[in-house]
Design a protein around this motif. Structure first.
Motif, short mmCIF file in Angstrom:
data_model
loop_
_atom_site.label_atom_id
_atom_site.label_comp_id
_atom_site.label_asym_id
_atom_site.label_seq_id
_atom_site.Cartn_x
_atom_site.Cartn_y
_atom_site.Cartn_z
N GLY A 1 -3.88 -59.32 191.15
CA GLY A 1 -3.20 -59.58 192.41
C GLY A 1 -1.83 -60.21 192.31
O GLY A 1 -1.27 -60.62 193.32
N ALA A 2 -1.28 -60.29 191.11
CA ALA A 2 0.05 -60.88 190.92
C ALA A 2 1.02 -59.80 190.43
O ALA A 2 0.63 -58.67 190.14
N TRP A 3 2.30 -60.17 190.32
CA TRP A 3 3.33 -59.32 189.75
C TRP A 3 3.38 -57.94 190.40
O TRP A 3 3.66 -56.93 189.74
N SER A 4 3.11 -57.87 191.69
CA SER A 4 3.03 -56.56 192.35
C SER A 4 4.37 -55.84 192.41
O SER A 4 4.41 -54.62 192.60
N ARG A 5 5.47 -56.59 192.27
CA ARG A 5 6.79 -55.95 192.36
C ARG A 5 7.41 -55.67 190.99
O ARG A 5 8.60 -55.37 190.89
N VAL A 6 6.60 -55.76 189.94
CA VAL A 6 7.08 -55.44 188.59
C VAL A 6 6.67 -54.02 188.25
O VAL A 6 5.54 -53.61 188.49
N ARG A 7 7.59 -53.26 187.68
CA ARG A 7 7.25 -51.90 187.27
C ARG A 7 7.95 -51.55 185.97
O ARG A 7 8.96 -52.16 185.60
N LEU A 8 7.41 -50.58 185.27
CA LEU A 8 8.00 -50.08 184.04
C LEU A 8 8.47 -48.65 184.27
O LEU A 8 7.77 -47.85 184.89
N VAL A 9 9.65 -48.34 183.77
CA VAL A 9 10.20 -47.00 183.86
C VAL A 9 10.71 -46.61 182.47
O VAL A 9 11.48 -47.35 181.86
N THR A 10 10.24 -45.49 181.97
CA THR A 10 10.69 -45.01 180.67
C THR A 10 11.91 -44.12 180.83
O THR A 10 11.93 -43.22 181.69
N VAL A 11 12.92 -44.38 180.02
CA VAL A 11 14.15 -43.58 180.06
C VAL A 11 14.40 -43.00 178.68
O VAL A 11 14.43 -43.74 177.69
N ASP A 12 14.55 -41.71 178.60
CA ASP A 12 14.88 -41.02 177.36
C ASP A 12 16.37 -41.19 177.11
O ASP A 12 17.21 -40.74 177.89
N VAL A 13 16.72 -41.84 176.00
CA VAL A 13 18.12 -42.11 175.71
C VAL A 13 18.93 -40.82 175.62
O VAL A 13 20.08 -40.76 176.06
N ASP A 14 18.34 -39.79 175.06
CA ASP A 14 19.07 -38.52 174.94
C ASP A 14 19.47 -37.96 176.30
O ASP A 14 20.46 -37.23 176.41
N SER A 15 18.69 -38.30 177.35
CA SER A 15 19.01 -37.77 178.68
C SER A 15 20.26 -38.42 179.26
O SER A 15 20.82 -37.93 180.25
N LEU A 16 20.72 -39.51 178.66
CA LEU A 16 21.89 -40.21 179.19
C LEU A 16 23.20 -39.66 178.63
O LEU A 16 24.27 -40.20 178.89
#
Length: 390
Positions: free
Chosen positions: A298-313
């Motif tokens: 019930g804590a940290w509800s506003r934390v999220r992880l997003v994976t970004v492929d460096v090659d896509s940048l």
């Protein structure tokens, strides 16, 4: 990957993380923190006055609304994986506007890293000090800004020495926290590090911004010790698992002082370099598991992880798409100027940054690409990792 709603527009709990991540458990708990004495003051003057009164950074987060409308962005990376370019990309943000920096002071390496990784009990003992240091520095970086201005910091020390400190203080205080997991082919990362001499004898980064996982304190281990190492022998003597029994007598701090000794012939530099990348990846998975467990409670509800492929940048459309996944709307003029000044995106920035790092001088000799690739193959075989990397 399904797109999350931009965090600034939603207060709903983040979707649960995949079971494969959750099952990693808390055994490899978040690495983050450090002994920060002398790096920066841990006291902040509340923006807007307050009659000159000061509060500790942690108390300020708890007792005021300073962080309530601010979005925070951090990165998980072993280094040489696009952190510098990501900071530049986030600096183009128009909504939410961001104060974005790559490895600003205090960097939480050096004595912080050694306190956390090499001193028995160092992580817990330094938590309050690390929290005051890092959260205080963030508050000062935002001093004078309007309440909606967020903060972004990209540093490969985050997942090693201060994720626990900052998330513990701000995960429920900020409008949202996004942890960006940067992905780059592990062989490319390791070869890039090797070309700069990381882990070779005499390199100035040893024990400052990277470490040999085989030499960290047993309680800090997130990987099984490498076969044939002293740590593996010690684990076998203590009953296996790579950790001391709970009732074992802690080793004195002096017993871990060999962190400063470059890897010897029995542990080639390329092997330590590869294990370091595997170790950071394991700490990233442990952080994901910790976030999932806290959200289940019930804590940290506003934390999220997003994976970004460096090659896509590597091109403007890829950068724009990555920002959209992070819930960030760029200033198009600044975004275009960034790509015009850094052809090749993250890859071009990495190549330019390599020359800069060499100019600053690490002092180590390059490790051959062939040695690194052999070490990668050996590590994957020994640890049963398949194609996994950092």
């Amino acid at each position: 990957m399904a797109r999350y709603p931009p965090p600034r527009h939603s207060s709903r709990r983040s979707p649960p993380l995949p079971p494969a991540i959750r099952t990693l458990g808390l055994a490899a708990a978040v690495a983050a923190a450090g002994f920060a004495t002398g790096l920066v003051s841990s006291w902040v003057v509340p923006p807007g006055g307050g009659g000159g009164a000061t509060l500790s950074a942690a108390s300020y987060a708890e007792q005021t609304s300073f962080w309530r409308d601010r979005h925070l962005f951090f990165a998980v990376s072993p280094g040489r994986s696009g952190t510098h370019f990501l900071a530049s990309l986030l600096a183009t943000a128009a909504d939410p506007p961001l104060v974005a920096a790559h490895e600003p002071h205090p960097q939480m390496g050096g004595p912080v890293l050694r306190q956390v990784l090499y001193t028995p009990g160092g992580r817990a003992a330094s938590l309050a000090n690390r929290t005051e240091t890092k959260v205080g520095a963030m508050a000062r970086a935002l001093a004078g800004t309007t309440p909606g201005v967020g903060y972004a910091e990209t540093s490969h020390q985050f997942v090693v020495t201060w994720a626990d400190a900052v998330l513990g203080a701000l995960a429920d205080a900020a409008a949202g926290v996004t942890v960006v997991v940067l992905r780059r082919p592990p062989a490319d990362v390791a070869v890039s590090q090797a070309r700069l001499g990381w882990f070779s004898p005499g390199h100035s980064g040893w024990g400052v911004w990277y470490y040999d996982p085989a030499r960290v304190d047993a309680a800090e281990a997130v990987l099984p010790p490498p076969p044939g190492s002293a740590a593996a022998a010690a684990a076998a003597d203590s009953g296996g698992g790579g950790r001391r029994p709970a009732d074992a007598t802690p080793r004195p701090a002096a017993a871990t002082a060999d962190w400063a000794v470059p890897p010897g012939s029995s542990r080639p530099p390329a092997a330590a370099l590869v294990d370091y990348n595997l170790d950071v990846a394991a700490r990233g998975r442990a952080l994901a598991a910790t976030i999932a467990d806290r959200q289940a409670a019930g804590a940290w509800s506003r934390v999220r992880l997003v994976t970004v492929d460096v090659d896509s940048l590597g091109h403007l459309d890829g950068g724009r798409a990555a920002l959209a996944r992070l819930g960030v709307v760029p200033d198009e003029a600044r975004l275009a100027a960034l790509y015009a000044s850094a052809p090749g995106g993250a890859g071009g920035a990495a190549r330019n940054d390599r020359a800069d790092k060499k100019a600053r001088g690490g002092g180590g000799r390059a490790i051959s690409e062939a040695a690194v690739r052999r070490a990668l193959q050996a590590a994957a075989a020994a640890r049963g990792l398949g194609g996994e990397g950092g």
